[in-house]
Design an enzyme around this catalytic site. Structure first.
Site, PDB file in Angstrom:
ATOM      1  CB  CYS A  56      -0.936  -0.007   1.199  1.00  0.00           C
ATOM      2  SG  CYS A  56      -0.070   0.145   2.768  1.00  0.00           S
ATOM      3  CB  ALA A  57       0.287   4.820   0.466  1.00  0.00           C
TER       4      ALA A  57
END
Lengths: 376, 76
Positions: free
Chosen positions: A73-74
């Site tokens: 994810c980020a």
């Protein structure tokens, strides 16, 4: 429940060794389309984490049970949550990518290019997630750094490990895709910071002007860095010939593409500079020089040993951007239908000029995404 | 704007702002507005995409001293 982590260093090794990996990217679709972890033998699934909050049952059929799955994810928080859900569903080879795309964007992999004459060494620092390349030339207790990223500790620590003192720091041009660490390293180590004056008109700090024909010696041995004015990507863009063997082209010439002239706002003005540099100035150099660019765009540009390097003569044969005879066609290629500009490129330029001083977190956000400095 | 409920998600990292937003949405009726405060840089893109995929309407966003504010109208 704890989930196993995979570091970006481990992923880098998988990329370089062409290993298989199933990447389950749980960022938004836009973020995924814009920029992802690329690997020759990687496969992918993208479902945003917020569509999985009620459970992963609907998508488990799309995930392999017999392969390593890396959830990304980020920043590493949401991937951990999703990875935990997959473990509960009985998946065994599931990892959460530690630090997410932020860590991926910041990872630097030092790769030795070669020994230099007179006992020196040349290293390329591959910023694999963003496609940025920087360099350290080492000789007889001294080091020079070219086009450093803002992860300055990596270079300082590396120099410390080698037992060398950083004496000169260069930027081939004022960068628009990433924040330079040049000034910071120079301040920290007492090294001289060189910038091409044509790119530095608006900078707010002192620097050493880098001009065509300048020679800088690293160590006592004769490892000359010879500056070659090569405008086109920016007005000041300067190349270096190192040890008579290597041509550092900055953002002018890449392995499979050429520099774009529009990021400092003057595409039409700089087209002919770019053409002159690529088709005349570089033509006068030896075909045997090994080109070391400041970027790569696609994984195909990496050699088997992880370096990004190719003979100038080979590029004159194979690089499409060096083989356009018609000037008008060339002008069109480098000014029309250009890829989107790098994220926050104006703010990045202002940071590199010293006009604004964003904090670390803001700098990270500004650099999200690929470099996009080339046209193919 | 008539705000039915306010959610403070400041200081929380991803995925918590959305987890909490989703939960808070259950407490309001369709057509009512939830105001969310968050400090996570990623919250803006994520909340925008989440609202769209869930059929909600992101009415307005604002940044105030490092705090992102969102107003989301619950969908049918």
């Amino acid at each position: 429940m704890t989930v196993k982590n995979m570091t970006v260093k481990e992923i880098t090794n998988k990329v370089l060794n062409n290993e298989e990996l199933f990447l389950f990217d749980v960022r938004t679709e836009d973020a995924y389309q814009d920029w992802k972890i690329e690997g020759e033998n990687f496969s992918y699934l993208n479902v945003p984490y917020f569509d999985l909050l009620d459970g992963v049952e609907e998508i488990v059929g799309q995930l392999p049970r017999d392969k390593e799955i890396a959830v990304v994810c980020a920043k590493g928080g949401s991937s951990q949550m999703v990875a935990e859900m997959l473990v509960e569903e009985g998946f065994e080879n599931v990892y959460s990518v530690e630090g997410g795309m932020k860590a991926w964007s910041e990872h630097l992999e030092p790769v030795k290019v070669n020994d230099l004459k007179d006992g020196g060494e040349l290293y390329q620092f591959v910023r694999i997630g963003k496609g940025c390349l920087s360099y350290m030339v080492v000789s007889n207790g001294e080091a020079a750094i070219i086009d450093s990223t803002r992860m300055t500790d990596v270079y300082v620590d590396f120099a410390k490990e080698l037992g060398v003192k950083i004496t000169n720091v260069f930027d081939t041009h004022l960068h628009a895709d990433h924040i330079s660490g040049g000034r910071k390293i120079a301040e920290q180590t007492g090294a001289t910071y060189w910038l091409p004056p044509e790119d530095a008109g608006e900078v707010t700090f002192d620097y050493q002007p880098l001009r065509d024909g300048d020679h800088v010696t690293v160590g006592n041995t004769n490892i000359d860095i010879h500056a070659l004015y090569s405008p086109g990507h920016t007005k000041g863009s300067t190349s270096f010939v190192v040890d008579d063997q290597y041509l550092m082209t900055g953002d002018i010439l890449f392995i499979d593409s050429i520099g774009r002239p529009d990021l400092a706002g003057k595409a039409d003005d700089w087209v002919m500079d770019l053409r002159e540099t690529l088709y005349t100035r570089y033509k006068e150099l030896s075909d045997d020089l090994i080109v070391l660019p400041a970027h790569f765009m696609i994984m195909d540009e990496l050699n088997e040993d992880g370096t990004v390097a190719e003979k100038l003569g080979t590029l004159f044969e194979k690089n499409h951007g060096l083989n356009i005879d018609d000037q008008e066609e060339f002008r069109k290629m480098v000014t029309e239908n250009l890829p989107p500009q790098p994220n926050a490129y104006q703010e990045i330029r202002e940071t590199n000029m010293g006009k604004i001083s964003p904090d670390n977190e803001e700098q990270r956000e500004m650099e999200i995404g690929p470099n996009r400095c080339a046209v193919r | 704007m008539n705000v039915t409920k306010t959610l403070d998600a400041t200081g929380l990292a991803c995925p918590m702002p959305i987890v909490k937003t989703k939960k808070a949405m259950k407490d309001i009726e369709a057509g009512e507005v939830l105001e969310i405060h968050a400090t996570d840089q990623g919250a803006k893109a994520d909340l925008t995409a989440w609202a769209k995929s869930g059929g909600h309407e992101l009415l307005q966003t604002e940044e105030d001293n490092g705090v992102f504010k969102f107003w989301i109208k619950k969908g049918e």
